[in-house]
Design a protein around this motif. Sequence first.
Motif, PDB file in Angstrom:
ATOM      1  N   THR A 157       0.857  -1.184   0.000  1.00  0.00           N
ATOM      2  CA  THR A 157       0.000   0.000   0.000  1.00  0.00           C
ATOM      3  C   THR A 157       0.893   1.233   0.000  1.00  0.00           C
ATOM      4  O   THR A 157       0.646   2.177  -0.737  1.00  0.00           O
ATOM      5  N   SER A 158       1.879   1.254   0.854  1.00  0.00           N
ATOM      6  CA  SER A 158       2.977   2.236   0.928  1.00  0.00           C
ATOM      7  C   SER A 158       2.589   3.649   1.358  1.00  0.00           C
ATOM      8  O   SER A 158       3.457   4.490   1.554  1.00  0.00           O
ATOM      9  N   PHE A 159       1.300   3.959   1.519  1.00  0.00           N
ATOM     10  CA  PHE A 159       0.887   5.330   1.837  1.00  0.00           C
ATOM     11  C   PHE A 159       1.506   5.845   3.128  1.00  0.00           C
ATOM     12  O   PHE A 159       1.993   6.970   3.198  1.00  0.00           O
ATOM     13  N   ALA A 160       1.489   5.007   4.167  1.00  0.00           N
ATOM     14  CA  ALA A 160       2.003   5.439   5.469  1.00  0.00           C
ATOM     15  C   ALA A 160       3.480   5.782   5.395  1.00  0.00           C
ATOM     16  O   ALA A 160       3.970   6.626   6.155  1.00  0.00           O
ATOM     17  N   GLY A 163       3.926   9.495   4.069  1.00  0.00           N
ATOM     18  CA  GLY A 163       3.233  10.583   4.751  1.00  0.00           C
ATOM     19  C   GLY A 163       1.879  10.906   4.154  1.00  0.00           C
ATOM     20  O   GLY A 163       1.385  12.023   4.298  1.00  0.00           O
ATOM     21  N   LEU A 164       1.279   9.924   3.493  1.00  0.00           N
ATOM     22  CA  LEU A 164      -0.020  10.121   2.875  1.00  0.00           C
ATOM     23  C   LEU A 164      -1.088   9.313   3.597  1.00  0.00           C
ATOM     24  O   LEU A 164      -0.854   8.791   4.679  1.00  0.00           O
ATOM     25  N   VAL A 165      -2.264   9.202   3.006  1.00  0.00           N
ATOM     26  CA  VAL A 165      -3.384   8.490   3.621  1.00  0.00           C
ATOM     27  C   VAL A 165      -3.901   7.443   2.642  1.00  0.00           C
ATOM     28  O   VAL A 165      -3.433   7.350   1.515  1.00  0.00           O
ATOM     29  N   ALA A 166      -4.870   6.662   3.085  1.00  0.00           N
ATOM     30  CA  ALA A 166      -5.490   5.660   2.219  1.00  0.00           C
ATOM     31  C   ALA A 166      -6.265   6.382   1.122  1.00  0.00           C
ATOM     32  O   ALA A 166      -7.281   7.012   1.391  1.00  0.00           O
ATOM     33  N   GLU A 167      -5.764   6.280  -0.091  1.00  0.00           N
ATOM     34  CA  GLU A 167      -6.254   7.135  -1.176  1.00  0.00           C
ATOM     35  C   GLU A 167      -7.365   6.503  -2.000  1.00  0.00           C
ATOM     36  O   GLU A 167      -7.428   5.287  -2.167  1.00  0.00           O
ATOM     37  N   TYR A 168      -8.199   7.365  -2.561  1.00  0.00           N
ATOM     38  CA  TYR A 168      -9.110   7.037  -3.645  1.00  0.00           C
ATOM     39  C   TYR A 168      -9.879   5.735  -3.466  1.00  0.00           C
ATOM     40  O   TYR A 168      -9.906   4.873  -4.340  1.00  0.00           O
ATOM     41  N   GLY A 169     -10.499   5.573  -2.295  1.00  0.00           N
ATOM     42  CA  GLY A 169     -11.407   4.453  -2.088  1.00  0.00           C
ATOM     43  C   GLY A 169     -10.772   3.163  -1.642  1.00  0.00           C
ATOM     44  O   GLY A 169     -11.475   2.173  -1.427  1.00  0.00           O
ATOM     45  N   GLU A 185      -3.844  -3.911   8.897  1.00  0.00           N
ATOM     46  CA  GLU A 185      -2.412  -4.226   8.972  1.00  0.00           C
ATOM     47  C   GLU A 185      -1.679  -3.792   7.710  1.00  0.00           C
ATOM     48  O   GLU A 185      -0.600  -3.185   7.777  1.00  0.00           O
ATOM     49  N   LEU A 186      -2.255  -4.072   6.551  1.00  0.00           N
ATOM     50  CA  LEU A 186      -1.580  -3.718   5.300  1.00  0.00           C
ATOM     51  C   LEU A 186      -1.480  -2.210   5.114  1.00  0.00           C
ATOM     52  O   LEU A 186      -0.466  -1.697   4.622  1.00  0.00           O
ATOM     53  N   LEU A 187      -2.516  -1.478   5.519  1.00  0.00           N
ATOM     54  CA  LEU A 187      -2.492  -0.023   5.364  1.00  0.00           C
ATOM     55  C   LEU A 187      -1.571   0.639   6.377  1.00  0.00           C
ATOM     56  O   LEU A 187      -0.795   1.540   6.042  1.00  0.00           O
ATOM     57  N   LEU A 188      -1.641   0.216   7.632  1.00  0.00           N
ATOM     58  CA  LEU A 188      -0.864   0.900   8.673  1.00  0.00           C
ATOM     59  C   LEU A 188       0.620   0.538   8.640  1.00  0.00           C
ATOM     60  O   LEU A 188       1.457   1.366   9.008  1.00  0.00           O
TER      61      LEU A 188
END
Length: 291
Positions: A157-160, A163-169, A185-188
């Motif tokens: 996912t790599s957003f965290a 420095g970004l957030v869970a994007e676009y749905g 777990e995958l997002l954080l």
Amino acid sequence: MTVADDSVVSTHDQSATPVQTEPAVLYEAHDSGVAVVTFNRPERMNAWGNPMGTEFYRCVEAAEADPGVRVIVVTGKGRAFCAGADMGGMQALSADTAASGERTDFSALVAEKHPYFLTQLTKPVIAAINGAIAGIGLSQALMADIRFAAAGAKFTTSFARRGLVAEYGISWILPRLVGWSVAVELLLSGRTFFAEEAAELGLVTEVVAGEQLMDRVLAYAEDIARNCSPSSLAVMKHQLYADAGMGIVETSQKAEKLMHDSMQRNDFIEGITAFFEKRSPNFPPLIAQSA
């Protein structure tokens, strides 16, 4: 929209990138009823940005409008499916935001549509994940209806980690595919995982040797195109995404009406007749039916 971490894809020096001479997205409609849309920036690991974003949606819309196309396959050229957003574009946006203090306009980077656009189509979309996938590339693949992956393909996912957030749905679709705790777990963590784990988690339908991926996906897509009613596919796809936020009673009542409507169409007669005659059905194109 972030790029993958360094274990998935190395950051490219944009100044060293060759000038793009071929289309950023390739489009090919097969006689079998399958259209293949291919991200074509392999030297950038198919990093998301314009003109690729605009060309991608243009190709998808062409496939959606073509009555000869019944299934859409999306894949990437080279060793990545789409390894996130183009770092050059992200760096420019970051600099502009810091200088102006105003809200960032991402439209120039993501094109005119969001990844959930794929869920609004009437035709099935299959992602053939040929290699590294991260950030907005992962969001795009998750909005496809079905996913196959090449063995060893790296996911994140790599957003965290940017420095970004869970994007676009992705915060909506990911828990529905793998369950709440796995999605969290995958997002954080933003960690890297492989296609084999993605299959275990239910994120992809099947893992295939890289050199066999497109043959397998095309065979699967052609089977749908040959044997499934376009009108049934369109209605069921709408049901799946529209019903996700509805209660069971309302969903069941809505399905009863849709079932009645389906039995009034020629597709139902053809499907039953083909079954008893032990042959493949000959369903008409979706546009021809609704005309």
